[in-house]
Design a protein around this motif. Structure first.
Motif, short mmCIF file in Angstrom:
data_model
loop_
_atom_site.label_atom_id
_atom_site.label_comp_id
_atom_site.label_asym_id
_atom_site.label_seq_id
_atom_site.Cartn_x
_atom_site.Cartn_y
_atom_site.Cartn_z
N PHE A 238 2.52 -6.36 -8.80
CA PHE A 238 2.62 -4.94 -8.44
C PHE A 238 3.28 -4.15 -9.57
O PHE A 238 2.83 -3.06 -9.94
CB PHE A 238 3.41 -4.80 -7.15
CG PHE A 238 3.88 -3.40 -6.86
CD1 PHE A 238 2.99 -2.43 -6.41
CD2 PHE A 238 5.22 -3.05 -7.01
CE1 PHE A 238 3.42 -1.14 -6.14
CE2 PHE A 238 5.66 -1.76 -6.74
CZ PHE A 238 4.75 -0.80 -6.31
N GLU B 159 2.44 1.73 -3.43
CA GLU B 159 1.49 2.30 -4.38
C GLU B 159 1.48 3.82 -4.27
O GLU B 159 1.32 4.53 -5.27
CB GLU B 159 0.08 1.75 -4.12
CG GLU B 159 -0.10 0.27 -4.41
CD GLU B 159 -0.21 -0.03 -5.90
OE1 GLU B 159 -0.09 0.91 -6.72
OE2 GLU B 159 -0.41 -1.21 -6.23
N GLU B 160 1.71 4.32 -3.08
CA GLU B 160 1.70 5.76 -2.83
C GLU B 160 2.87 6.46 -3.53
O GLU B 160 2.71 7.55 -4.09
CB GLU B 160 1.78 5.98 -1.31
CG GLU B 160 1.80 7.42 -0.87
CD GLU B 160 1.98 7.53 0.64
OE1 GLU B 160 2.88 8.26 1.09
OE2 GLU B 160 1.21 6.87 1.38
N LYS C 159 0.85 -1.21 0.00
CA LYS C 159 0.00 0.00 0.00
C LYS C 159 0.88 1.25 0.00
O LYS C 159 0.60 2.23 -0.72
CB LYS C 159 -0.91 0.00 1.22
CG LYS C 159 -1.87 1.18 1.28
CD LYS C 159 -2.79 1.10 2.49
CE LYS C 159 -3.73 2.29 2.54
NZ LYS C 159 -4.64 2.23 3.74
N LYS D 131 1.08 -3.46 -12.81
CA LYS D 131 -0.09 -2.58 -12.73
C LYS D 131 0.17 -1.23 -13.40
O LYS D 131 1.27 -0.70 -13.30
CB LYS D 131 -0.47 -2.35 -11.26
CG LYS D 131 -1.02 -3.58 -10.56
CD LYS D 131 -1.38 -3.24 -9.13
CE LYS D 131 -1.92 -4.43 -8.36
NZ LYS D 131 -2.22 -4.12 -6.97
N LYS E 11 4.76 5.07 -6.03
CA LYS E 11 5.00 4.53 -7.37
C LYS E 11 4.91 5.58 -8.48
O LYS E 11 5.77 5.60 -9.39
CB LYS E 11 4.03 3.38 -7.65
CG LYS E 11 4.36 2.58 -8.90
CD LYS E 11 3.41 1.39 -9.05
CE LYS E 11 3.77 0.54 -10.26
NZ LYS E 11 2.84 -0.62 -10.43
#
Length: 361
Positions: A358, A211-212, A208, A361, A214
């Motif tokens: 991951f 993702e922030e 999580k 995506k 990325k």
């Protein structure tokens, strides 16, 4: 294993092509005081290049001389497939392997690596428990660190993974390694987890947090050489990198630096193949290889820290040199010690598989 073992070792020690060819058997560290032939010998395997040259001078030659044995050397960047093949054949030709710690643990679990009797390895028995396992002994350390451009940050440089994730306070181009090992640990520290509280990794929380950041990652690097080039050429302003890679380009004049704060301290270890042809001699060598004085000699020749912390008590490593090394006690205290046991567990293997999703995506 580019998984559990993380066969990067700074890409098989940065300069593998120098001197040690893939799988080329070398007769080194003869260690004989006269012309007499040694009755005992072992075959020692490492990753080649400048790294193996350094350990030959610092550790292998002195150990061979002291024990009165012959040390035959071999080199290979990824020992894991060969370990499986050799032990599976029932006639391994290697004795001692210097390899990522995760390989030793997985090998032990799969019956490929000998269980160690630490009563016969007093130098290892005196090392911290976290630096050894039933199948391995830490041999040397390196770190995944936060590196940055001093041109971009001449002062008030980023000093933690919280800073790396703070794109407003520290704007600039960023790079991370395209691999979950160490990267998940960095993400969790960026999310406030203390370095000594990381394991077992909260994988959901780590992804999580990744993702922030990325959208702000310019490059996901895949080799140590690439990470160094990114900094050297000014393509990124900060990144995760291996300490040896950053110090190497800094010595060449690049305006780059790094911090050991919240680094991830990683190791290679020594382990002995199951059914090693020279088992008793291999055990004696393993004990000698982690002797504090031999260990202290290694960082005099290359930018890696000794696996045995007692090396820092020998007075061989001068204070100014010790301060540069990842496993120096004060530097180690600032970092997270990687748990190879966790990465070799089913949870660790699942995290590695999840990484591919991951990145897609």
């Amino acid at each position: 294993m580019r998984s559990v073992g993380e066969i990067t070792l700074e890409e098989a020690r940065m300069k593998m092509k120098q001197g040690f060819g893939l799988g080329c058997t070398l007769l080194g560290a003869i260690g004989l005081t006269g012309a007499a032939t040694a009755a005992e010998q072992i075959t020692f395997v490492s990753q080649g290049g400048a790294y193996q040259q350094a350990q030959t001078v610092a550790i292998l030659d002195p150990s061979a001389k002291k024990l009165g044995i012959t040390i035959n050397q071999d080199s290979i960047p990824d020992a894991w497939p060969a370990i499986k093949t050799q032990v599976g054949s029932g006639k391994p030709i290697w004795d001692v392997v210097d390899t990522p710690t995760g390989y030793c643990l997985r090998g032990g679990e799969q019956g490929l690596i000998e269980k160690l009797d630490f009563s016969k390895i007093p130098n290892a028995a005196a090392m911290p428990e976290a630096y050894r396992s039933p199948y391995s002994v830490s041999y040397e350390f390196y770190s995944s660190v936060l590196a940055y451009s001093q041109k971009t940050f001449p002062k008030d440089a980023p000093n933690s993974w919280v800073d790396f994730w703070d794109v407003k306070k520290f704007p600039g181009r960023r790079a991370l390694r395209n691999h979950p090992i160490a990267t998940l640990e960095a993400a969790l520290m960026a999310d406030g987890v203390a370095p000594d509280k990381l394991y077992p990794l909260d994988v959901d929380r780590a992804f999580k947090k990744l993702e922030e950041i990325k959208p702000n990652i310019t490059v996901w690097w895949t080799s140590g050489a690439q990470s160094a080039q990114l900094l050297n050429d000014g393509e990124v302003d900060m990144e995760m990198a291996w300490n040896g890679r950053v110090s190497a380009v800094a010595k060449e004049g690049a305006k780059v630096s790094f911090t050991y704060n919240q680094g991830i301290l990683q190791s290679t270890s020594l382990c002995i193949l199951k059914g090693a042809p020279n088992l008793d001699t291999a055990v004696k060598f393993l004990n000698e290889a982690v002797d504090p004085v031999h260990q202290a000699n290694l960082p005099l020749h290359i930018d890696y820290g000794p696996g045995n912390p007692k090396a820092f008590e020998t007075s061989v490593i001068k204070p100014e040199r010790a301060a540069q090394l990842p496993s120096e006690p004060a530097n180690a205290a600032k970092q997270a010690l990687m748990s190879y046991a966790w990465w070799s567990s089913p949870a660790g293997e699942a995290a590695e598989k999840r990484w591919a999703s991951f990145m897609q995506k």
